[in-house]
Design a protein around this motif. Structure first.
Motif: not given
Length: 149
Positions: A4-5, A46-50, A61-68
């Protein structure tokens, strides 16, 4: 294993907390009263491929954002240091669904600093399969499908 996400986000947060135990990690961009420094984990388109059979490759796709804190004299240096560590620790993400565990490889990793925020982006490609609705055969003796006497 159930994929799961939410559990993927929790697994990524676990890697961040292991390396930055005092920095909070959020999954919701609407957190009120967040104090810097902090991490946010976002999912990008995101995408799904057979694949073969009932299998599907989920390309996430994941984006980790770091704020300071902005306008500190060493803000840029902090962002570079975090990007350097993320390059080291985000090659594989330990994933668990609470019962089973595995490691998910990341690909297409890149980072950028945009408007004083670090964006560390990568892709996870997980192969999942849908459950079969065909009942399993108990034994050959009890199977009578399409056999004529």
């Amino acid at each position: 294993m159930t994929f799961t996400l939410e559990k993927l986000r929790d697994s990524i947060a676990g890697v961040l907390k292991k390396n930055y135990p005092d920095v909070p990690v959020y999954g919701n961009p609407n957190q009120q009263g967040t104090k810097t420094p902090c991490f946010f984990v976002f999912f990008m388109p995101s995408d799904m491929e057979r694949e073969i059979g009932r299998r599907t490759r989920r390309v996430i796709g994941v984006d980790i954002v770091y704020l300071t804190r902005r306008n500190d004299s060493n803000t840029y240096d902090q962002l570079i240091t975090v990007a350097d560590l993320l390059d080291e620790v985000m090659e594989r993400v330990p994933y668990t669904d609470g019962v089973e565990s595995t490691e998910l490889w990341t690909s297409e990793r890149e980072w950028k600093i945009d408007d004083g925020e670090l964006h560390y982006q990568f892709t996870v490609k997980a192969i999942v399969s849908s459950p079969s609705n065909v009942p399993p055969i108990e034994s050959m003796e009890s199977y009578a499908g399409n056999i004529k006497n």
